[in-house]
Design a protein around this motif. Structure first.
Motif, short mmCIF file in Angstrom:
data_model
loop_
_atom_site.label_atom_id
_atom_site.label_comp_id
_atom_site.label_asym_id
_atom_site.label_seq_id
_atom_site.Cartn_x
_atom_site.Cartn_y
_atom_site.Cartn_z
N ARG A 135 3.24 -14.37 3.85
CA ARG A 135 4.04 -13.38 4.58
C ARG A 135 4.21 -12.08 3.80
O ARG A 135 4.70 -11.09 4.35
CB ARG A 135 5.41 -13.96 4.92
CG ARG A 135 5.37 -15.03 5.98
CD ARG A 135 6.76 -15.46 6.40
NE ARG A 135 7.53 -16.09 5.32
CZ ARG A 135 7.47 -17.38 4.99
NH1 ARG A 135 6.66 -18.18 5.64
NH2 ARG A 135 8.21 -17.86 4.02
N ALA A 136 3.86 -12.04 2.52
CA ALA A 136 4.00 -10.83 1.71
C ALA A 136 3.10 -9.73 2.27
O ALA A 136 2.01 -9.98 2.77
CB ALA A 136 3.66 -11.12 0.26
N CYS B 299 1.57 -7.00 -3.65
CA CYS B 299 2.29 -7.12 -2.37
C CYS B 299 3.78 -7.03 -2.63
O CYS B 299 4.25 -7.17 -3.75
CB CYS B 299 1.98 -8.46 -1.71
SG CYS B 299 0.26 -8.73 -1.34
N VAL B 300 4.56 -6.85 -1.53
CA VAL B 300 6.02 -6.90 -1.62
C VAL B 300 6.51 -7.88 -0.58
O VAL B 300 5.86 -8.12 0.43
CB VAL B 300 6.68 -5.51 -1.43
CG1 VAL B 300 5.81 -4.42 -1.91
CG2 VAL B 300 7.15 -5.25 -0.08
N SER B 301 7.69 -8.45 -0.87
CA SER B 301 8.30 -9.40 0.05
C SER B 301 9.81 -9.31 -0.08
O SER B 301 10.34 -9.18 -1.19
CB SER B 301 7.84 -10.81 -0.26
OG SER B 301 8.54 -11.75 0.53
N ASN B 302 10.50 -9.39 1.04
CA ASN B 302 11.97 -9.42 1.03
C ASN B 302 12.51 -10.76 0.56
O ASN B 302 13.68 -10.89 0.24
CB ASN B 302 12.51 -9.11 2.43
CG ASN B 302 12.25 -7.68 2.83
OD1 ASN B 302 12.13 -6.79 1.98
ND2 ASN B 302 12.14 -7.45 4.13
N GLU B 303 11.65 -11.79 0.50
CA GLU B 303 12.07 -13.13 0.11
C GLU B 303 12.12 -13.32 -1.41
O GLU B 303 12.64 -14.32 -1.89
CB GLU B 303 11.12 -14.17 0.70
CG GLU B 303 11.08 -14.17 2.22
CD GLU B 303 10.05 -15.13 2.75
OE1 GLU B 303 10.22 -16.35 2.57
OE2 GLU B 303 9.06 -14.66 3.32
N ALA C 60 13.22 -11.66 -5.14
CA ALA C 60 14.10 -10.65 -5.71
C ALA C 60 13.59 -10.05 -7.02
O ALA C 60 14.16 -9.09 -7.51
CB ALA C 60 15.48 -11.27 -5.94
N ARG C 61 12.52 -10.59 -7.58
CA ARG C 61 12.02 -10.10 -8.87
C ARG C 61 10.49 -10.15 -8.88
O ARG C 61 9.90 -10.86 -8.07
CB ARG C 61 12.60 -10.92 -10.01
CG ARG C 61 12.28 -12.38 -9.94
CD ARG C 61 13.13 -13.18 -10.92
NE ARG C 61 13.16 -14.57 -10.60
CZ ARG C 61 14.00 -15.15 -9.75
NH1 ARG C 61 14.89 -14.44 -9.11
NH2 ARG C 61 13.97 -16.44 -9.53
#
Length: 164
Positions: free
Chosen positions: A126-127, A149-153, A155-156
């Protein structure tokens, strides 16, 4: 005929559970001593890289597995009818109970690992890939198909995957 087969199965199962319990008790104290020695040695070498420490701990784990598998294949870890040479001798019920608890906990941990791996795979899928500069793109191309990639799930900053 059936009674003879049941007795043979019970005898085989009791032999296996007694051998497994003996190996488990041996693994506990031997693993503790080995891990403590390696921990002390690694504390004396604070400049050692994380990769080197990881290789050392992987080898310690492999050594522990080998130390407890080799005697079984060599015939020294089996229980003989003439006597048990194991340092710890338990009643059959205790051997079966310990083997059952160990099996249950191993299965529970396996289920937890599968659920965690599935969840992690879903998060990585999902990223969303992000745009990068030309310099970073060249670096990522050299890094075995790595993707930024980035993901809201998450935090680091994290790295997911064994092969990608």
């Amino acid at each position: 005929m059936n009674l003879l087969l049941v007795n043979q199965i019970l005898h085989t199962f009791s032999t296996v559970s007694a051998t497994a319990t003996s190996a488990l008790f041996s693994a506990i104290w031997q693993g503790t001593v080995l891990a403590a020695c390696v921990l002390v040695c690694l504390r004396l070498l604070p400049g050692l890289s994380a990769a080197a420490r990881s290789v050392i701990w992987l080898n310690v784990f492999a050594l522990l597995v080998i130390l407890h598998v080799i005697p079984v294949f060599a015939g020294h870890g089996t229980v003989r009818d003439g006597g048990n040479s194991a340092p710890v001798q338990l009643d059959l019920r205790w051997s079966l109970g310990i083997a059952a608890v160990w099996l249950g906990l191993s299965l529970w941990r396996t289920v937890q690992l599968i659920v965690g791996a599935t969840h992690l795979h879903g998060m990585a899928r999902r990223a969303v890939p992000i745009g990068t500069s030309a310099d970073l793109q060249a670096l990522l191309r050299d890094a075995r198909s790595a993707e930024l990639c980035v993901s809201n799930e998450v935090a680091r900053p994290s790295v997911f995957g064994f092969f990608r």
